[in-house]
Design a protein around this motif. Structure first.
Motif, PDB file in Angstrom:
ATOM      1  N   THR A 106      61.570  50.718  45.564  1.00 23.80           N
ATOM      2  CA  THR A 106      61.151  51.076  44.202  1.00 23.80           C
ATOM      3  C   THR A 106      62.007  50.370  43.158  1.00 23.80           C
ATOM      4  O   THR A 106      61.489  49.860  42.148  1.00 23.80           O
ATOM      5  N   SER A 107      63.296  50.332  43.385  1.00 21.16           N
ATOM      6  CA  SER A 107      64.199  49.659  42.443  1.00 21.16           C
ATOM      7  C   SER A 107      63.886  48.181  42.355  1.00 21.16           C
ATOM      8  O   SER A 107      63.902  47.581  41.264  1.00 21.16           O
TER       9      SER A 107
ATOM     10  N   THR B 166      62.716  46.004  39.080  1.00 25.18           N
ATOM     11  CA  THR B 166      63.401  44.772  38.671  1.00 25.18           C
ATOM     12  C   THR B 166      62.414  43.623  38.510  1.00 25.18           C
ATOM     13  O   THR B 166      62.477  42.857  37.545  1.00 25.18           O
ATOM     14  N   VAL B 167      61.475  43.495  39.443  1.00 24.56           N
ATOM     15  CA  VAL B 167      60.474  42.429  39.347  1.00 24.56           C
ATOM     16  C   VAL B 167      59.610  42.621  38.104  1.00 24.56           C
ATOM     17  O   VAL B 167      59.271  41.649  37.407  1.00 24.56           O
TER      18      VAL B 167
ATOM     19  N   ARG C 186      63.441  30.680  31.168  1.00 21.42           N
ATOM     20  CA  ARG C 186      64.811  30.235  31.423  1.00 21.42           C
ATOM     21  C   ARG C 186      65.824  31.363  31.290  1.00 21.42           C
ATOM     22  O   ARG C 186      66.959  31.247  31.755  1.00 21.42           O
ATOM     23  N   LEU C 187      65.431  32.463  30.654  1.00 19.68           N
ATOM     24  CA  LEU C 187      66.330  33.594  30.519  1.00 19.68           C
ATOM     25  C   LEU C 187      66.253  34.542  31.706  1.00 19.68           C
ATOM     26  O   LEU C 187      67.022  35.497  31.782  1.00 19.68           O
ATOM     27  N   VAL C 188      65.318  34.307  32.631  1.00 15.81           N
ATOM     28  CA  VAL C 188      65.200  35.171  33.802  1.00 15.81           C
ATOM     29  C   VAL C 188      66.468  35.128  34.634  1.00 15.81           C
ATOM     30  O   VAL C 188      66.860  36.126  35.253  1.00 15.81           O
ATOM     31  N   ARG C 189      67.140  33.982  34.664  1.00 16.59           N
ATOM     32  CA  ARG C 189      68.359  33.871  35.460  1.00 16.59           C
ATOM     33  C   ARG C 189      69.419  34.873  35.020  1.00 16.59           C
ATOM     34  O   ARG C 189      70.268  35.261  35.821  1.00 16.59           O
ATOM     35  N   ASN C 190      69.374  35.328  33.782  1.00 17.53           N
ATOM     36  CA  ASN C 190      70.336  36.325  33.324  1.00 17.53           C
ATOM     37  C   ASN C 190      70.123  37.666  34.028  1.00 17.53           C
ATOM     38  O   ASN C 190      71.084  38.397  34.273  1.00 17.53           O
ATOM     39  N   PHE C 191      68.866  37.983  34.351  1.00 15.06           N
ATOM     40  CA  PHE C 191      68.606  39.200  35.109  1.00 15.06           C
ATOM     41  C   PHE C 191      68.956  39.001  36.579  1.00 15.06           C
ATOM     42  O   PHE C 191      69.483  39.907  37.229  1.00 15.06           O
TER      43      PHE C 191
ATOM     44  N   ILE D  66      68.853  49.212  33.587  1.00  7.56           N
ATOM     45  CA  ILE D  66      67.677  48.356  33.462  1.00  7.56           C
ATOM     46  C   ILE D  66      67.029  48.535  32.106  1.00  7.56           C
ATOM     47  O   ILE D  66      66.429  47.604  31.550  1.00  7.56           O
ATOM     48  N   ALA D  67      67.140  49.752  31.540  1.00  2.00           N
ATOM     49  CA  ALA D  67      66.596  49.978  30.197  1.00  2.00           C
ATOM     50  C   ALA D  67      67.401  49.227  29.144  1.00  2.00           C
ATOM     51  O   ALA D  67      66.849  48.679  28.187  1.00  2.00           O
ATOM     52  N   ARG D  68      68.714  49.185  29.317  1.00  2.00           N
ATOM     53  CA  ARG D  68      69.554  48.460  28.366  1.00  2.00           C
ATOM     54  C   ARG D  68      69.421  46.953  28.522  1.00  2.00           C
ATOM     55  O   ARG D  68      69.535  46.208  27.545  1.00  2.00           O
ATOM     56  N   SER D  69      69.185  46.479  29.745  1.00  4.61           N
ATOM     57  CA  SER D  69      69.203  45.041  29.998  1.00  4.61           C
ATOM     58  C   SER D  69      68.059  44.305  29.323  1.00  4.61           C
ATOM     59  O   SER D  69      68.153  43.100  29.099  1.00  4.61           O
TER      60      SER D  69
END
Length: 432
Positions: A74-75, A79-80, A93-98, A162-165
């Motif tokens: 579920t987690s 994330t996906v 290009r900002l996906v790498r930050n996650f 995940i809400a803050r990110s």
């Protein structure tokens, strides 16, 4: 090597893999300890352990392992989903930050590690029907219960994290920290001890070409300096991190040309390639991430000028200190104070072009974003110690002023922005 290890630790699977291996080792260690202490009287310490027998231990471990695997799945789905949202909203290009976020890596890793730990302990339980007799690893089972309690706290942390990110402030702060780090690395306040002013000599040279294609991730300048000193030559670096190189294109020039064979192998090892750009040594990529965030926020589909305002403020955090520092000295000397290496650095004027060309195209109809962009120009221009940087800022202010004058947007906002440009221009000229 240090950079490779740093990038390896940022790979999404590295921390979960390390936690999984740690869980397997912990399970085996506690099982060994349980066997060593089997039927031993632990006194007061023994009262801390719950003993529920072989059947109860199997039920507990089965419940923990099954639930942790479901929570991990579920987690991962959450994330996906966040990755898809971030990619469409802020740019791929900002996906790498996650993907590089240690919090996400830790959460998925700890859930997977708990599952593996429970599985390994479960397989060690034996009842009286086994030839070797019954065995229940009570210590290991109690540790599994503790891990389950920890996992509940981790799940609560994950939901908050995940809400803050996905908040703009969190994402832009992460990109800003990468920009500040690369500025401090490539444009430090104190020049390296072995740096000297140097220009490429006007003598015959021989190029060394690339044996592969891709983006330049890093150039090991220390390795090149050692190779040049050993070969008694001068190496002039032609590429920067972030450049896209095709096999056969030039990487460096060697002076004199007859020394080229002595340093070819070292040059090919010193220049590292990859399939995508990273901000570790590529300052232009770090700047472009924030510019892309601002541009996407100003698109008609998003129409969020306050995100662009935030991105321009974050750009100031990295570019203003860079403007205060003198241009880096590009020569590197060996132990005998002979210039052996000439490196290359991206001038601040090119970064200014990247930022304000986008501003002039996309921010004309967004007064909030335009005001923050003009303030960014004012900050850089006032802080600049290099005349070329100051003139570049003034040139872009003039171009934006001309574009505003020709704009068909609300004249009140146009006049306000043009007034801000005049104020910024006067402040820069007064500081020069």
């Amino acid at each position: 090597m240090r950079m490779k290890l740093s990038r390896l630790s940022d790979v999404f699977w590295f921390l979960p893999m390390a936690l999984g291996i740690g869980a397997l080792l912990l399970a085996q260690g506690l099982i060994f300890l349980d066997r060593a202490l089997n039927d031993a009287d632990l006194g007061v310490w023994g009262a801390l352990f719950y003993r529920v027998g072989a059947s109860g231990s199997r039920d507990i471990l089965g419940a923990i392992g099954g639930s942790m695997l479901a929570v991990a799945a579920t987690s991962f789905s959450i994330t996906v989903s966040v990755l898809a949202t971030a990619s469409s909203t802020y740019g791929p290009r900002l996906v790498r930050n996650f993907m590089n976020d240690r919090g996400n890596q830790f959460v998925l890793g700890i859930f997977g590690a708990t599952f593996l730990y429970s599985l390994m302990v479960l397989r060690s339980i034996q009842d009286a029907t086994i030839d070797n007799g019954s065995f229940v690893p009570d210590i290991a089972v109690n540790v599994a219960v503790l891990l389950a309690v920890v996992d509940v706290a981790v799940l609560v942390y994950f939901i908050n994290h995940i809400a803050r990110s996905i908040q703009v402030s969190t994402l832009s702060a992460r990109v800003r920290s990468e920009l500040v780090a690369v500025v401090d690395t490539l444009y430090p306040e104190e020049q390296p001890d072995n740096s000297r002013p140097a220009v490429p000599p006007r003598t015959d040279s021989a190029p060394i070409v690339s044996t592969e294609s891709g983006f330049v991730l890093s150039v090991d300048e220390n390795a090149l300096l050692r190779a040049a000193e050993s070969a008694d030559c001068l190496v002039e670096v032609l590429v920067r991190p972030g450049d896209h190189i095709v096999e056969g294109e030039e990487l460096v020039c060697v002076h004199p040309p007859e020394r080229v064979a002595d340093v070819t192998e070292a040059v090919c090892k010193a220049v590292e390639f990859g399939i995508t750009r990273t901000p570790y040594r590529d300052i232009q990529f770090a700047v472009q991430q924030l510019v892309e965030m601002a541009v996407r926020a100003l698109s008609p589909g998003t129409n969020d000028p306050y995100t662009a305002h935030n991105a321009f403020n974050e750009l100031a955090t990295g570019l203003v200190p860079m403007a205060r520092r003198p241009a880096p000295r590009l020569g590197r000397v060996d132990s005998g104070q002979t210039v052996r290496l000439i490196v290359t650095r991206l001038p601040l004027t090119e970064l200014i072009d990247d930022v304000f060309d986008a501003v002039r195209i996309y921010a004309l109809d967004a007064p909030v974003a335009m005001t923050s962009a003009i303030m960014l120009a004012r900050r850089i221009g006032i802080a600049a110690v290099d005349t070329d940087v100051r003139e570049s800022v003034l040139r872009h202010l003039a171009l934006i002023d001309a574009a505003e004058a020709a704009s068909t947007a609300d004249r009140v906002n146009v006049d306000f922005c043009r007034g801000e440009i005049d104020v910024a221009r006067q402040a820069i000229l007064s500081a020069s």
